[in-house]
Design an enzyme around this catalytic site. Sequence first.
Site, PDB file in Angstrom:
ATOM      1  N   VAL A 119       0.832  -1.203   0.000  1.00  0.00           N
ATOM      2  CA  VAL A 119       0.000   0.000   0.000  1.00  0.00           C
ATOM      3  C   VAL A 119       0.866   1.252   0.000  1.00  0.00           C
ATOM      4  O   VAL A 119       0.577   2.223  -0.710  1.00  0.00           O
ATOM      5  CB  VAL A 119      -0.955  -0.011   1.212  1.00  0.00           C
ATOM      6  CG1 VAL A 119      -1.649   1.341   1.370  1.00  0.00           C
ATOM      7  CG2 VAL A 119      -1.992  -1.111   1.060  1.00  0.00           C
ATOM      8  N   GLU A 120       1.930   1.241   0.779  1.00  0.00           N
ATOM      9  CA  GLU A 120       2.750   2.439   0.925  1.00  0.00           C
ATOM     10  C   GLU A 120       3.533   2.791  -0.336  1.00  0.00           C
ATOM     11  O   GLU A 120       3.498   3.937  -0.786  1.00  0.00           O
ATOM     12  CB  GLU A 120       3.715   2.274   2.107  1.00  0.00           C
ATOM     13  CG  GLU A 120       3.053   2.301   3.470  1.00  0.00           C
ATOM     14  CD  GLU A 120       2.499   3.668   3.835  1.00  0.00           C
ATOM     15  OE1 GLU A 120       2.886   4.673   3.196  1.00  0.00           O
ATOM     16  OE2 GLU A 120       1.674   3.735   4.764  1.00  0.00           O
ATOM     17  N   THR A 121       4.260   1.825  -0.889  1.00  0.00           N
ATOM     18  CA  THR A 121       5.193   2.166  -1.973  1.00  0.00           C
ATOM     19  C   THR A 121       5.243   1.126  -3.098  1.00  0.00           C
ATOM     20  O   THR A 121       6.197   1.118  -3.879  1.00  0.00           O
ATOM     21  CB  THR A 121       6.627   2.336  -1.423  1.00  0.00           C
ATOM     22  OG1 THR A 121       7.051   1.102  -0.825  1.00  0.00           O
ATOM     23  CG2 THR A 121       6.703   3.450  -0.399  1.00  0.00           C
TER      24      THR A 121
END
Length: 327
Positions: A119-121
């Site tokens: 989700v983040e990167t």
Amino acid sequence: MRLLLYAFGFLSIAGSAPAMAEPLRPEIETFIGEMVARHGFEQAGLESILGAARFQPAIIDAISRPATSRPWYEFRPIFVNPRRIAGGVDFWNSHAGTLERAHREFGIPEEIITAVMGVETIYGAQTGKHRVLDALTTLAFDYPKRAGFFRDELEQYLLMGREQGADVLNIRGSYAGAIGIPQFMPSSYRRYAVDFDGDGRIDLSGSMADAIGSVANYLKSFGWEAGQTVAVPALVNGENYRNALFSGSKPLYTLQEMRKLGVMTRADIPRDRPVTLVELANNNGNEYWLGFNNFFVITRYNRSVHYAMSVWQLAEEIRAARNSGSQ
């Protein structure tokens, strides 16, 4: 200037900072004075660094319309989709030993750590294009809504740079100043990041092991309960259920109390276990979930219920795809 910075032990985070082209704004000078008084920084060095920061209107635009503000039916497909599921399986396979060790030492399931990265990167593929110095300075002094928070993060960033001998002029991250594969804000970097590969330094941008261990340490530090679920589907009746909707606090209501508010679940869970109610907007109405303590813990990473639910659902999809051997 280089000799002056070296004399005060500041060269390592300033590098060859350019000289100021114009006087700094009074509020920035005040901030610098506070850093000098509280942490012993050298004033000329900080003036040089903050004089090199550049206001970025695009950062104000981005933080004013975050992805988490979209309705669930628009948000979910961005983060729970075939690309991120397949990428998560590949990530888990590539780092299985490190993820297993993090699970063993911190109690965080491999799929949850993997999903946070996804989700983040997108597993480290998109760690941010903004200079962190520009992002934090812009938000600290030109975004009144959350200026206090970002001034604190700018303070933490400068302290982090000094501690690690980092080039604070050139580190890049998100529009909010988050850094590395797991997108830690500077305060979280200093408090929760760990040297999981044992090389004597913490590197959330270049070491996947450090990133994995740091995410696990972060979630454990906020009270993750090993072996417990995150959420179960729920049904609602009437309007009283709104009193129990998630508001950012730890789960407060027992299942027995939820039933009195018109909230039910077919899942077999203890009636005295604290839960919170999550409402998600779909095209054809709303869906409801009961979130447990571990759901709350994920929201400590990002306060959005959309974020927490997407991490959990992506984790479930990744685990299912890996177990089935298909992507």
